[in-house]
Write an enzyme that holds these catalytic residues in place. Structure first.
Site, PDB file in Angstrom:
ATOM      1  N   LYS A  38       0.831  -1.206   0.000  1.00  0.00           N
ATOM      2  CA  LYS A  38       0.000   0.000   0.000  1.00  0.00           C
ATOM      3  C   LYS A  38       0.868   1.260   0.000  1.00  0.00           C
ATOM      4  O   LYS A  38       0.672   2.165  -0.809  1.00  0.00           O
ATOM      5  CB  LYS A  38      -0.928   0.018   1.236  1.00  0.00           C
ATOM      6  CG  LYS A  38      -1.937  -1.116   1.260  1.00  0.00           C
ATOM      7  CD  LYS A  38      -2.855  -1.028   2.468  1.00  0.00           C
ATOM      8  CE  LYS A  38      -2.164  -1.234   3.802  1.00  0.00           C
ATOM      9  NZ  LYS A  38      -1.539  -2.552   3.988  1.00  0.00           N
ATOM     10  N   THR A  39       1.820   1.278   0.908  1.00  0.00           N
ATOM     11  CA  THR A  39       2.665   2.459   1.025  1.00  0.00           C
ATOM     12  C   THR A  39       3.531   2.623  -0.221  1.00  0.00           C
ATOM     13  O   THR A  39       3.689   3.710  -0.759  1.00  0.00           O
ATOM     14  CB  THR A  39       3.528   2.347   2.297  1.00  0.00           C
ATOM     15  OG1 THR A  39       2.659   2.213   3.415  1.00  0.00           O
ATOM     16  CG2 THR A  39       4.400   3.575   2.487  1.00  0.00           C
ATOM     17  N   ASP A 229      -2.245   7.659   3.659  1.00  0.00           N
ATOM     18  CA  ASP A 229      -1.793   6.325   4.089  1.00  0.00           C
ATOM     19  C   ASP A 229      -2.389   6.029   5.473  1.00  0.00           C
ATOM     20  O   ASP A 229      -2.774   6.950   6.188  1.00  0.00           O
ATOM     21  CB  ASP A 229      -0.253   6.304   4.163  1.00  0.00           C
ATOM     22  CG  ASP A 229       0.293   4.873   4.139  1.00  0.00           C
ATOM     23  OD1 ASP A 229      -0.501   3.916   4.047  1.00  0.00           O
ATOM     24  OD2 ASP A 229       1.538   4.711   4.209  1.00  0.00           O
ATOM     25  N   GLU A 230      -2.474   4.766   5.834  1.00  0.00           N
ATOM     26  CA  GLU A 230      -2.962   4.357   7.159  1.00  0.00           C
ATOM     27  C   GLU A 230      -4.334   4.977   7.459  1.00  0.00           C
ATOM     28  O   GLU A 230      -4.575   5.480   8.559  1.00  0.00           O
ATOM     29  CB  GLU A 230      -1.970   4.774   8.258  1.00  0.00           C
ATOM     30  CG  GLU A 230      -0.526   4.347   8.018  1.00  0.00           C
ATOM     31  CD  GLU A 230      -0.231   2.927   8.491  1.00  0.00           C
ATOM     32  OE1 GLU A 230      -1.165   2.223   8.941  1.00  0.00           O
ATOM     33  OE2 GLU A 230       0.953   2.524   8.398  1.00  0.00           O
ATOM     34  N   GLN A 260      -5.414  -3.343  11.068  1.00  0.00           N
ATOM     35  CA  GLN A 260      -4.304  -2.663  11.730  1.00  0.00           C
ATOM     36  C   GLN A 260      -4.737  -1.362  12.397  1.00  0.00           C
ATOM     37  O   GLN A 260      -3.925  -0.483  12.664  1.00  0.00           O
ATOM     38  CB  GLN A 260      -3.198  -2.365  10.723  1.00  0.00           C
ATOM     39  CG  GLN A 260      -2.559  -3.626  10.154  1.00  0.00           C
ATOM     40  CD  GLN A 260      -1.411  -3.287   9.215  1.00  0.00           C
ATOM     41  OE1 GLN A 260      -0.394  -2.754   9.639  1.00  0.00           O
ATOM     42  NE2 GLN A 260      -1.575  -3.580   7.948  1.00  0.00           N
ATOM     43  N   ARG A 601       5.246  -7.138  11.040  1.00  0.00           N
ATOM     44  CA  ARG A 601       6.433  -6.317  10.745  1.00  0.00           C
ATOM     45  C   ARG A 601       7.607  -7.183  10.286  1.00  0.00           C
ATOM     46  O   ARG A 601       8.608  -6.680   9.780  1.00  0.00           O
ATOM     47  CB  ARG A 601       6.900  -5.511  11.975  1.00  0.00           C
ATOM     48  CG  ARG A 601       5.920  -4.503  12.569  1.00  0.00           C
ATOM     49  CD  ARG A 601       5.351  -3.569  11.565  1.00  0.00           C
ATOM     50  NE  ARG A 601       4.063  -4.038  11.087  1.00  0.00           N
ATOM     51  CZ  ARG A 601       3.511  -3.639   9.940  1.00  0.00           C
ATOM     52  NH1 ARG A 601       4.119  -2.799   9.151  1.00  0.00           N
ATOM     53  NH2 ARG A 601       2.346  -4.116   9.567  1.00  0.00           N
TER      54      ARG A 601
END
Ligand code: ATP
Ligand code: MG
Length: 681
Positions: A38-39, A229-230, A260, A601
């Protein structure tokens, strides 16, 4: 028409990512799992927009931290070095701040308004409360800190004050009216003093857009493209702001993962992302279904965990990478043994060629890093703490330790000053006055022998000085000389606990830290050895070296601060009930999402570590229950390992691996038959 691009988008992205990057515009949503790019896709979309001729300063990139924005935009810069102009990027708060500096006068502020941090806000709330003292004297009112929390939550969620009180502080429900009056007073005081708190950076931004048509039309014209983002961690206020910022083409791209979402406790609402298609019925939805980050067993573990949440939006996520190493669930004897295991393993992995900066130790709360920091320091493993200050650099730790330092070295003027300035009536000037009278070969002795009334001090300061001397006298009791932990407890019970509650934000968790510090200090035979160990810790400070030497450094971080990042090896520590999930957490599903963030992560190695026994606040060794997040994992999700350190041996941990986990024999039954296999079950 075919165009020539600097970036080879086809080579760098998969099909679906490419579709996102080359989509012309309008509302766009990518709701996708961890590590699906995504990022990365956002970064490439920014490049592509610029390469397609959009001026960089007409693009706004909103992210969760300013650092993340900077890293993404640096990436853009590297990919298209010739792109001219700067993309606007940062958090919602920093973007709001920039805009408000420009339009503050419209709202009746000056362009030089100051910003209140949380501590200032709490002070101001205290004053607002005092202003209404007549109304509130009859009742027990919430403390300023709690009021700030409630206020902030109401502002960020747009929810009704009474409902928020019911949810978060029901004991004060009968005082909703008074609380509202205090809030009004707080608003007045802020405005009068030309100050904005953090929430105002959002709220006033929205006010500009909603109530000032001319500003709104200017702002709507400022950006052609907004990318977020996020998005799962935005709140109502933020999503309304974005909505009102959009120009006629409504070029808004948001990415995120509801699994998340970890800031509901501060008002984030993942309905923002789940409800995006309802809000923008013409939105284009993209499906990123490949995970590029983690090897399959790590991904499987993450998926098996998050499945236990009932409120989740199921997503496809297929691993691209190969690899069969199972994550390890490691049980160690104690918090210290946990620290030793982690340090050992880190050195081992480093030998195998993984640089320190590609490894991270994560934990639920900052205070959980204590034994780990100590162990890393002992072994000279350099580390950087992402979760803010290093443990021993935190204000409350320094305040407390100042008392011990002054006892240890009474020529230490800094500690003397720090200790005294905590007390009512003492500023720098009076501290200096007392210091001048007592400083000498044994300032401590002189201080104790000089009656406070003989110092030329106002009454308040004189009383405070009496208090300090009394505390120091008690700390000097012979029994304490071999017990630095007791000294810390003395400072806490006699003074600092109450002082922190009255004066500091997050006082309860700071006091927890200090209780932990006392337990830690119990491990030292005297004050000198304790203080020298922690001085050494400060010297190896990571944050300070970032400007100069950029040697490789291990990362330590809370799980919250690790969002969006990745490492080859991840150690998640303190996986015990009460620690992770935290005993303070109200929402089990949010804790599980946090666990999901932590494990996703990891690229290659994942260690889920827990101590079997730890001291509680009464200094009794207690067995810790394994985290429910470990227990609910299927057997095949990880290798269960028990690490036992041999007595008499050097401090080397002895990791050994077996197929299945079973508890040490004494755990299940109070058996008196000797265990057959001692080291590993
Ligand atoms: P998170 O949900 O944790 O924020 P994310 O969806 O933002 O994750 P990224 O951080 O963008 O995922 O990507 C994860 C990793 O996969 C990064 O190292 C990224 O460079 C890599 N990656 C993503 N897509 C591709 C691709 N098409 N080719 C090669 N590597 C990729
Ligand atoms: Mg990301």
């Amino acid at each position: 028409m075919t165009r020539k691009y600097t970036v080879d988008y086809e080579a760098e992205l998969n099909k679906e990512q490419l579709r996102v990057v080359s989509h012309p515009g309008g509302p766009m949503l990518a709701l996708a799992g961890a590590g699906s790019g995504k990022t990365r896709t956002l970064v490439y979309r920014v490049c592509r927009l610029i390469e397609d001729g959009i001026s960089p300063n007409r693009i706004l990139l909103l992210t969760f931290t300013n650092k993340a924005a900077k890293e993404m935009l640096d990436r853009v810069q590297r990919l298209i070095p010739h792109g001219r102009g700067r993309v606007s990027g940062g958090t919602f708060h920093s973007t709001g701040h920039r805009i408000l500096r420009r339009y503050a006068d419209v709202l009746g502020y000056s362009s030089r308004f100051s910003i209140l941090d949380r501590e200032d806000a709490s002070d101001l709330m205290g004053q607002a409360l005092a202003d209404l003292s007549k109304e509130v004297t009859q009742r027990r009112t919430p403390k300023p800190r709690l009021l700030v929390d409630l206020y902030s939550f109401v502002i960020n969620t747009g929810r009704d004050l009474e409902k928020v009180i019911v949810d978060r502080a029901p004991q004060y429900l009968d005082q909703a009216e008074i609380i509202a009056a205090v809030f009004r007073r707080y608003l007045e005081r802020k405005r009068k003093a030309d100050m904005m708190d953090f929430d105002d950076l959002l709220l006033n931004w929205l006010l500009l857009l909603q109530r000032h048509a001319s500003v709104r039309s200017e702002l709507k014209k400022q950006f052609d493209h907004v990318l977020v983002d996020e998005f799962q961690d935005t709140n109502r206020l933020q999503s309304d702001i974005i909505d009102s910022m959009l120009g006629p083409d409504r070029n808004l791209m948001v990415v995120g993962d509801d699994a998340q979402s970890i800031y509901a406790f501060r008002g984030a609402d993942f309905d923002n992302i789940l409800g995006f298609p309802d809000r923008y019925s013409d939105c284009e939805v993209f499906h990123l279904t490949l995970n590029y980050r983690s090897i399959p067993p790590i991904l499987e573990l993450a998926n098996a965990s998050i499945e236990h949440n009932t409120r989740q939006f199921p997503k496809m996520l297929e691993p691209v990478r190969k690899g069969t190493d199972l994550p390890r669930c490691v049980t160690t004897d104690s918090p210290e043994a946990q620290g030793r295991f982690i340090a050992e393993k880190i050195l081992e992995l480093r030998e195998e060629g993984i640089p320190l900066e590609d490894m991270a130790v994560l934990y639920r709360n900052h205070s959980h890093s204590l034994e780990i920091q100590v162990e890393l320091t002992r072994r000279n493993i350099p580390f950087r703490v992402r979760s803010g200050l290093r443990f021993f650099e935190q204000r409350h730790v320094k305040d407390t330790v100042a008392h011990l330092r002054f006892i240890e070295n009474s020529r230490d003027e800094l500690s003397f000053s720090r200790m005294l300035r905590l007390r009512r009536g003492f500023g720098l000037r009076l501290v200096a006055k007392v210091w001048n009278r007592i400083s000498g070969a044994d300032s401590l002795q002189t201080l104790r022998e000089t009656p406070p009334r003989t110092h030329d001090l106002p009454q308040g300061a004189r009383d405070s000085l009496t208090g300090v001397i009394k505390l120091l006298d008690e700390m000097l009791a012979p029994a304490f000389q071999t017990q630095p932990g007791e000294m810390i407890r003395k400072v806490l019970t006699e003074f600092y606990r109450q002082w922190a509650l009255d004066n500091l934000e997050n006082a309860r968790s700071r006091i927890d830290d200090l209780d932990q510090l006392a337990l830690f200090a119990d491990g030292y035979k005297d004050l000198t050895s304790f203080l020298s160990e922690i001085s050494l810790l400060n010297e190896l400070s990571g944050e300070e070296t970032t400007g100069g030497t950029t040697d490789e450094m291990l990362v330590l971080s809370t799980t919250h601060q690790a969002k969006g990042l990745e490492w080859s090896a991840v150690f998640l520590a303190w996986l015990a009930e009460g620690r992770f999930p935290s005993s303070r957490a109200e929402d089990e599903e949010e804790e599980r999402r946090l666990f999901y963030v932590a494990v996703t992560r990891a690229r290659d190695f994942l260690f889920l570590v827990r101590p079997l026994i730890a001291r509680d606040r009464y200094r009794v060794d207690v067995l810790l229950d394994p985290s429910r997040f470990l227990l609910e994992l299927p057997d095949e999700a990880c290798d269960r390992v028990v690490v036992r350190e041999q007595q008499e041996d050097d401090t080397e941990a002895q990791p050994e691996v077996t197929g299945r986990y079973s508890m040490p024999s004494f755990f299940d039954e109070p058996s008196d038959t000797p265990s057959s296999d001692d080291d590993v079950n």
